[in-house]
Motif scaffolding. Structure first.
Motif, mmCIF file in Angstrom:
data_model
loop_
_atom_site.group_PDB
_atom_site.id
_atom_site.type_symbol
_atom_site.label_atom_id
_atom_site.label_comp_id
_atom_site.label_asym_id
_atom_site.label_seq_id
_atom_site.Cartn_x
_atom_site.Cartn_y
_atom_site.Cartn_z
ATOM 1 N N GLN A 114 -7.303 -7.667 -6.210
ATOM 2 C CA GLN A 114 -6.425 -6.509 -6.427
ATOM 3 C C GLN A 114 -5.124 -6.844 -7.173
ATOM 4 O OE1 GLN A 114 -6.884 -3.516 -6.468
ATOM 5 N NE2 GLN A 114 -5.422 -2.221 -5.424
ATOM 6 N N PRO A 115 -4.411 -7.924 -6.796
ATOM 7 C CA PRO A 115 -3.189 -8.228 -7.547
ATOM 8 C C PRO A 115 -3.481 -8.605 -8.998
ATOM 9 C CG PRO A 115 -3.357 -9.633 -5.589
ATOM 10 C CD PRO A 115 -4.596 -8.805 -5.638
ATOM 11 N N ALA A 135 -7.156 1.520 -8.280
ATOM 12 C CA ALA A 135 -7.089 2.589 -7.279
ATOM 13 C C ALA A 135 -8.285 2.493 -6.320
ATOM 14 C CB ALA A 135 -7.072 3.951 -7.971
ATOM 15 N N LEU A 188 -8.270 -8.937 -1.631
ATOM 16 C CA LEU A 188 -6.839 -9.232 -1.693
ATOM 17 C C LEU A 188 -6.503 -10.255 -2.778
ATOM 18 C CD1 LEU A 188 -6.022 -9.114 2.086
ATOM 19 C CD2 LEU A 188 -5.209 -7.548 0.314
ATOM 20 N N HIS A 228 6.688 -2.540 -5.963
ATOM 21 C CA HIS A 228 5.228 -2.607 -5.798
ATOM 22 C C HIS A 228 4.649 -3.835 -6.509
ATOM 23 C CE1 HIS A 228 1.136 -1.389 -5.146
ATOM 24 N NE2 HIS A 228 0.901 -1.559 -6.438
ATOM 25 N N ILE A 266 1.575 -11.099 -2.526
ATOM 26 C CA ILE A 266 0.281 -11.166 -1.824
ATOM 27 C C ILE A 266 -0.642 -12.176 -2.506
ATOM 28 C CG2 ILE A 266 -1.834 -9.857 -1.275
ATOM 29 C CD1 ILE A 266 -0.082 -7.523 -0.544
ATOM 30 N N ILE A 301 -9.474 -1.462 0.318
ATOM 31 C CA ILE A 301 -8.638 -2.293 1.196
ATOM 32 C C ILE A 301 -8.240 -1.497 2.446
ATOM 33 C CG2 ILE A 301 -6.360 -3.414 1.398
ATOM 34 C CD1 ILE A 301 -6.659 -4.288 -1.520
ATOM 35 N N VAL A 305 5.293 -7.185 -16.197
ATOM 36 C CA VAL A 305 4.809 -7.626 -14.879
ATOM 37 C C VAL A 305 6.011 -8.234 -14.159
ATOM 38 C CG1 VAL A 305 3.182 -9.134 -13.680
ATOM 39 C CG2 VAL A 305 2.511 -8.042 -15.821
ATOM 40 N N TYR A 326 -6.704 0.387 -14.209
ATOM 41 C CA TYR A 326 -5.956 1.174 -13.221
ATOM 42 C C TYR A 326 -6.915 1.955 -12.326
ATOM 43 C CZ TYR A 326 -1.121 0.400 -14.698
ATOM 44 O OH TYR A 326 0.111 -0.159 -14.948
ATOM 45 N N LEU A 343 0.832 -1.203 0.000
ATOM 46 C CA LEU A 343 0.000 0.000 0.000
ATOM 47 C C LEU A 343 0.867 1.254 0.000
ATOM 48 C CD1 LEU A 343 -2.873 -0.958 2.501
ATOM 49 C CD2 LEU A 343 -3.115 -0.478 0.064
HETATM 50 C C1 HEM Z 1 -2.718 -6.672 -3.035
HETATM 51 C C2 HEM Z 1 -1.845 -6.185 -3.896
HETATM 52 C C3 HEM Z 1 -1.845 -4.757 -4.349
HETATM 53 C C4 HEM Z 1 -2.263 -3.628 -3.683
HETATM 54 C C5 HEM Z 1 -2.855 -3.503 -2.292
HETATM 55 C C6 HEM Z 1 -2.032 -2.509 -4.583
HETATM 56 C C7 HEM Z 1 -2.342 -1.198 -4.281
HETATM 57 C C8 HEM Z 1 -2.129 -0.138 -5.111
HETATM 58 C C9 HEM Z 1 -2.525 1.219 -4.833
HETATM 59 C C10 HEM Z 1 -3.266 1.691 -3.580
HETATM 60 C C11 HEM Z 1 -2.112 1.983 -5.878
HETATM 61 C C12 HEM Z 1 -2.311 3.496 -6.058
HETATM 62 C C13 HEM Z 1 -3.493 3.705 -6.974
HETATM 63 C C14 HEM Z 1 -3.759 5.166 -7.260
HETATM 64 O O1 HEM Z 1 -3.961 5.922 -6.316
HETATM 65 O O2 HEM Z 1 -3.769 5.535 -8.453
HETATM 66 C C15 HEM Z 1 -1.441 1.115 -6.814
HETATM 67 C C16 HEM Z 1 -0.848 1.536 -8.001
HETATM 68 C C17 HEM Z 1 -0.234 0.691 -8.886
HETATM 69 N N1 HEM Z 1 -0.200 -0.693 -8.839
HETATM 70 FE FE1 HEM Z 1 -0.855 -1.824 -7.316
HETATM 71 N N2 HEM Z 1 -1.471 -2.981 -5.751
HETATM 72 C C18 HEM Z 1 -1.344 -4.339 -5.650
HETATM 73 C C19 HEM Z 1 -0.853 -5.213 -6.600
HETATM 74 C C20 HEM Z 1 -0.293 -4.819 -7.801
HETATM 75 C C21 HEM Z 1 0.283 -5.705 -8.797
HETATM 76 C C22 HEM Z 1 0.376 -7.235 -8.642
HETATM 77 C C23 HEM Z 1 0.726 -4.936 -9.824
HETATM 78 C C24 HEM Z 1 1.404 -5.342 -11.097
HETATM 79 C C25 HEM Z 1 1.981 -6.485 -11.325
HETATM 80 C C26 HEM Z 1 0.433 -3.553 -9.490
HETATM 81 C C27 HEM Z 1 0.758 -2.465 -10.264
HETATM 82 C C28 HEM Z 1 0.513 -1.154 -9.935
HETATM 83 C C29 HEM Z 1 0.980 -0.015 -10.724
HETATM 84 C C30 HEM Z 1 1.807 -0.072 -11.994
HETATM 85 C C31 HEM Z 1 0.504 1.136 -10.053
HETATM 86 C C32 HEM Z 1 0.719 2.602 -10.467
HETATM 87 C C33 HEM Z 1 -0.494 3.046 -11.220
HETATM 88 C C34 HEM Z 1 -0.472 4.524 -11.501
HETATM 89 O O3 HEM Z 1 0.551 5.032 -11.938
HETATM 90 O O4 HEM Z 1 -1.520 5.140 -11.279
HETATM 91 N N3 HEM Z 1 -0.193 -3.517 -8.262
HETATM 92 N N4 HEM Z 1 -1.481 -0.168 -6.337
#
Ligand code: HEM
Ligand code: HEM
Length: 184
Positions: free
Chosen positions: A108-109, A149, A105, A56, A63, A155, A123, A145, A26
């Motif tokens: 989200q992934p 968010a 959970l 991230h 997770i 979560i 990835v 995306y 997070l």
């Molecule tokens: C339980 C697992 C995960 C949680 C809790 C989580 C949570 C988050 C949160 C809170 C954001 C910010 C969103 C926003 O405010 O725009 C974010 C952004 C992002 N997440 Fe995750 N994420 C998870 C898993 C993943 C996975 C597995 C990937 C890719 C393989 C990923 C890729 C990204 C990317 C690239 C961003 C940036 C997006 C942007 O630039 O706006 N996330 N994630």
């Protein structure tokens, strides 16, 4: 309290592993969401920004793996009954939050994975690149995306409710609820 009144040890270990990994997932996600790619690059430099994205994604994939293992331990081990029993209201609220936590959970992934892949980005899991699962599609990626968010904020709210409930039992009710999940 007897061992049979607690969650099975492997299930307890997974609970705390997910809690720890989620904290960093997070923190890195919200940082990237708040700054965006260009904001992060200007504030932190290219190397740090890349590291943040890779970290991230890696934490998110971890997770997914931990939650799949957790579904398995939740199904094969007996879940102890509460002693003393919870009120109907507390039972419904806590089980509702727990079920939603499992759902978000796992979802989200997967959302993060396919949002990344459809956006044409790798990835990453540590230094490996995992299969994209879907082809490039920019419009779909933007939509995913946005959901990523929203689910991220969901979560945060669920975890806050859950931790408040756990501390309420631990510090005010002083029943055995915390002991059911604690490692020691
Ligand atoms: C339980 C697992 C995960 C949680 C809790 C989580 C949570 C988050 C949160 C809170 C954001 C910010 C969103 C926003 O405010 O725009 C974010 C952004 C992002 N997440 Fe995750 N994420 C998870 C898993 C993943 C996975 C597995 C990937 C890719 C393989 C990923 C890729 C990204 C990317 C690239 C961003 C940036 C997006 C942007 O630039 O706006 N996330 N994630
Ligand atoms: C300071 C942090 C936390 C504390 C003190 C805490 C405490 C607890 C306790 C005492 C229980 C047992 C409840 C019962 O009687 O059944 C529990 C269960 C549970 N916790 Fe947490 N927890 C924390 C963080 C988290 C986080 C971050 C998540 C999700 C990512 C989570 C998800 C769950 C779930 C889904 C259950 C239900 C048991 C299961 O089926 O796995 N917890 N937690």
């Amino acid at each position: 309290m007897h061992e049979t009144d607690r969650y099975a040890y492997p299930h307890r270990v997974l609970h705390w592993l997910v809690a720890a990994v989620l904290l960093f997932s997070l923190a890195t996600g919200l940082t990237l969401g708040a700054l965006g790619f260009e904001g992060a690059r200007d504030a932190l430099g290219m190397a740090m920004t890349n590291l943040l994205y890779t970290a991230h994604k890696t934490l998110g994939v971890m997770i997914l793996g931990l939650m799949i293992a957790r579904v398995v331990t939740r199904s094969i081990f007996v879940v102890p009954l509460h002693d003393p029993p919870l009120s109907a209201f507390q039972y419904t609220l806590s089980h509702g939050v727990h079920a939603l936590l499992y759902l978000v959970l796992l979802v989200q992934p997967v959302l993060g994975w396919v949002a990344t892949a459809t956006g044409g980005f790798p990835v990453q899991f540590f230094h490996w690149t995992l299969p994209p699962l879907m082809g490039e599609n920019e419009a779909l990626s933007e939509q995913l995306y946005t959901w990523h968010a929203w689910v991220g904020w969901t979560i945060l709210v669920l975890v806050a409710l859950h931790i408040a409930g756990a501390f309420y039992h631990w510090l005010f009710v002083r029943d055995g609820v915390m002991k059911r999940m604690s490692l020691f």
